[in-house]
Design a protein around this motif. Structure first.
Motif, short mmCIF file in Angstrom:
data_model
loop_
_atom_site.label_atom_id
_atom_site.label_comp_id
_atom_site.label_asym_id
_atom_site.label_seq_id
_atom_site.Cartn_x
_atom_site.Cartn_y
_atom_site.Cartn_z
N ALA A 8 -17.48 43.56 57.42
CA ALA A 8 -18.75 43.26 56.75
C ALA A 8 -18.80 41.81 56.29
CB ALA A 8 -18.98 44.22 55.59
N GLU A 30 -15.50 48.22 56.18
CA GLU A 30 -14.98 46.95 55.67
C GLU A 30 -13.64 47.21 54.98
OE1 GLU A 30 -15.49 43.51 55.62
OE2 GLU A 30 -13.69 43.62 54.36
N PRO A 33 -12.34 45.45 49.36
CA PRO A 33 -13.19 46.20 48.43
C PRO A 33 -14.60 45.65 48.33
CG PRO A 33 -11.36 45.09 47.26
CD PRO A 33 -11.21 44.77 48.71
N GLN A 34 -14.80 44.39 48.79
CA GLN A 34 -16.14 43.81 48.76
C GLN A 34 -16.49 43.25 50.13
OE1 GLN A 34 -13.52 42.02 47.33
NE2 GLN A 34 -13.62 40.53 49.00
N ALA A 35 -17.80 43.14 50.38
CA ALA A 35 -18.25 42.57 51.65
C ALA A 35 -18.33 41.05 51.54
CB ALA A 35 -19.61 43.15 51.99
N ARG A 40 -18.23 34.60 50.09
CA ARG A 40 -18.39 35.59 49.02
C ARG A 40 -18.32 34.92 47.64
NH1 ARG A 40 -13.42 35.08 50.75
NH2 ARG A 40 -11.79 34.90 49.17
N SER A 200 -22.77 35.60 47.56
CA SER A 200 -22.98 37.05 47.63
C SER A 200 -24.42 37.40 47.28
CB SER A 200 -22.03 37.78 46.68
OG SER A 200 -20.71 37.60 47.14
N LEU A 208 -26.59 44.33 52.04
CA LEU A 208 -26.06 45.68 51.80
C LEU A 208 -27.17 46.59 51.29
CD1 LEU A 208 -22.64 44.76 50.12
CD2 LEU A 208 -23.02 45.51 52.47
N ILE A 218 -22.37 52.45 54.49
CA ILE A 218 -21.46 51.31 54.29
C ILE A 218 -20.19 51.82 53.64
CG2 ILE A 218 -21.25 48.97 53.33
CD1 ILE A 218 -23.88 48.95 54.59
N ARG A 219 -19.08 51.58 54.28
CA ARG A 219 -17.81 52.10 53.75
C ARG A 219 -16.85 50.95 53.42
NH1 ARG A 219 -16.86 57.21 57.79
NH2 ARG A 219 -19.00 58.02 57.61
N MET A 220 -16.75 50.67 52.12
CA MET A 220 -15.86 49.59 51.66
C MET A 220 -14.43 50.11 51.55
SD MET A 220 -17.61 47.01 51.25
CE MET A 220 -19.32 46.63 51.11
N GLY A 221 -13.49 49.20 51.65
CA GLY A 221 -12.07 49.57 51.49
C GLY A 221 -11.59 50.47 52.62
#
Ligand SMILES: Cc1cc2nc3c(=O)[nH]c(=O)nc-3n(C[C@H](O)[C@H](O)[C@H](O)COP(=O)(O)OP(=O)(O)OC[C@H]3O[C@@H](n4cnc5c(N)ncnc54)[C@H](O)[C@@H]3O)c2cc1C
Length: 394
Positions: A8, A30, A33-35, A40, A200, A208, A218-221
């Motif tokens: 991401a 992704e 933990p953050q896109a 960023r 961001s 997002l 959307i799947r973080m981590g």
């Protein structure tokens, strides 16, 4: 069609938005933990405020980036001067000058000594035309020369910031591509722009939100370690990870770093809000609300220097040039070691195209063969291209 987008960063988000808009169901994976990947913002405890991992500059000719922002509703979150102005200071001599491009396509500005680089003559700018003949093996310095005021005060800073590679190594072709889409089209395509609040807030969070509102998952981590067979997939991860996920892929293998220094201090933003600096370590300085941020590109050459020594030298340059207090304010030095691929002809020749040997797997990322240097514009364009490649073969 259901599509998996791996990564991401801007390339993955651009691909996800394009596919979603075309009615496909997208799942974004992704690892972090953050896109946002290499673009960023985060809250820095030491400074007590949000900062970007690094200053990112766009030009108004970056049409893919602007269309992406328009799509996600963030077009108005950019900041920059109304005119195509580029103020410079030489930190050694104290000289100040401002490049004042004209809005239209014909470069009238080079005819006016007060609008071009001091100490340069009109005919020297004709050297830029040599870029149009650039071949795949040419580097910037061998094509344009590496001496004189025009080189030190314009071409060198331009090449380093556009390509994140020193001009004696940097490939000339992508610089030609950048100029063709900006300066060659005129000042209206060369307006400097950057994120008003943060990277961001401009490039990532609105994307997002837009994706979620349009039904994307959307799947973080969630780090992807292998691709699902037969699944339509956009691989939008850095090159060394792509090489692990896609067997037999040739990718660039050398990188350049970028050093950003954020000082908790204020300065008058001047006419443009930023300055190009020559004659020292600092290259670009951005006067933000309560943070002064400095960029040093192609920073591998300073890798052996102590970070505090860099901070002291850079602040010394700012204090002298802009008459600021000489005590170094609270600061954060951020090194992005693999900020971009090294843009040499040899490394660029290793860039793969969008499609892979597997028809259901396509590639995106600023390091793929976009024809542009590794930049936001290249990343977003690669994401759009990857989406269209999947759609067109479905
Ligand atoms: C300090 C700095 C300053 C810059 N300045 C400028 C500038 O002024 N102007 C400009 O145009 N460009 C600039 N750039 C370049 C710009 O940031 C990049 O071109 C762009 O962000 C690249 O986006 P990308 O999506 O291709 O890659 P990335 O941002 O690297 O995204 C890849 C994503 O994949 C994720 N990922 C990795 N492995 C996996 C896995 N196995 N599974 C799931 N996800 C995974 C990563 O966490 C990451 O989020 C700068 C870059 C840096 C670092």
């Amino acid at each position: 069609m259901s599509v998996h987008v791996i990564g991401a960063g801007l390339a993955g988000l651009a691909a996800a938005c394009q596919l979603t808009e075309l009615g496909h169901h997208v799942v974004v994976f992704e690892a972090a933990p953050q896109a946002g990947g290499r673009a960023r913002s985060y809250f820095d405890k030491q400074l007590g405020c949000r900062i970007d991992n690094g200053n990112h500059l766009l030009l108004s000719g970056n049409i893919s980036a602007l269309s992406y922002l328009h799509r996600i509703g963030a077009r108005r979150s950019l900041l920059g001067p109304a005119q195509p102005v580029f103020p410079f200071r030489d930190v050694k001599t104290g000289e100040a000058w401002t490049l004042r491009l004209n809005q239209g396509g014909f470069p009238w500005w080079v005819f006016s000594p007060s609008r071009r680089v001091p100490g340069t003559r009109l005919h020297q700018y004709l050297a830029l035309l040599k870029l149009r003949r650039a071949t795949q093996s040419d580097n910037v310095a061998s094509l344009l020369g590496n001496s004189g005021q025009l080189y030190h005060r314009l071409l060198k800073p331009l090449a380093i910031s556009a390509l994140n590679t020193m001009p004696h190594e940097a490939a000339a072709e992508p610089l030609r591509a950048v100029l063709a889409e900006t300066i060659d089209r005129g000042g209206y395509a060369t307006l400097p722009r950057w994120a008003k609040l943060g990277l961001s807030e401009t490039f990532i969070d609105p994307a997002l939100e837009w994706l979620r509102n349009h039904g994307a998952d959307i799947r973080m981590g969630e780090r992807v370690t292998e691709l699902q067979q037969g699944q339509a997939t956009v691989v939008a991860v850095p090159p060394w990870i792509a090489a692990e996920l896609v067997p037999g892929l040739t990718v660039p293998t050398e990188y350049e770093s970028i050093c950003n220094l954020h000082f908790r201090a204020q300065m008058d933003p001047g006419e443009a809000g930023f300055w190009g600096l020559t004659g020292g370590l600092s290259e670009w300085v951005f006067a933000r609300r309560d943070v002064i941020s400095v960029t040093i590109s192609a920073a591998n050459r300073y890798m052996d220097m102590d970070q505090e020594a860099i901070a002291e030298r850079v602040w010394g340059e700012l204090a002298k040039t802009f008459k600021l207090d000489s005590a170094v304010p609270p600061h954060r030095v951020l090194w992005e070691k693999r900020a971009t691929i090294l843009a040499t002809p040899a490394q660029l020749a290793r860039r793969p195209g969008t499609r892979t040997a597997n028809p259901s797997v396509v590639l995106a990322g600023d390091w793929t063969d976009t024809g542009l240097p590794p930049t936001i514009e290249g990343a977003i364009r690669s994401g759009n291209a990857a989406a269209m490649a999947l759609v067109n073969q479905a």
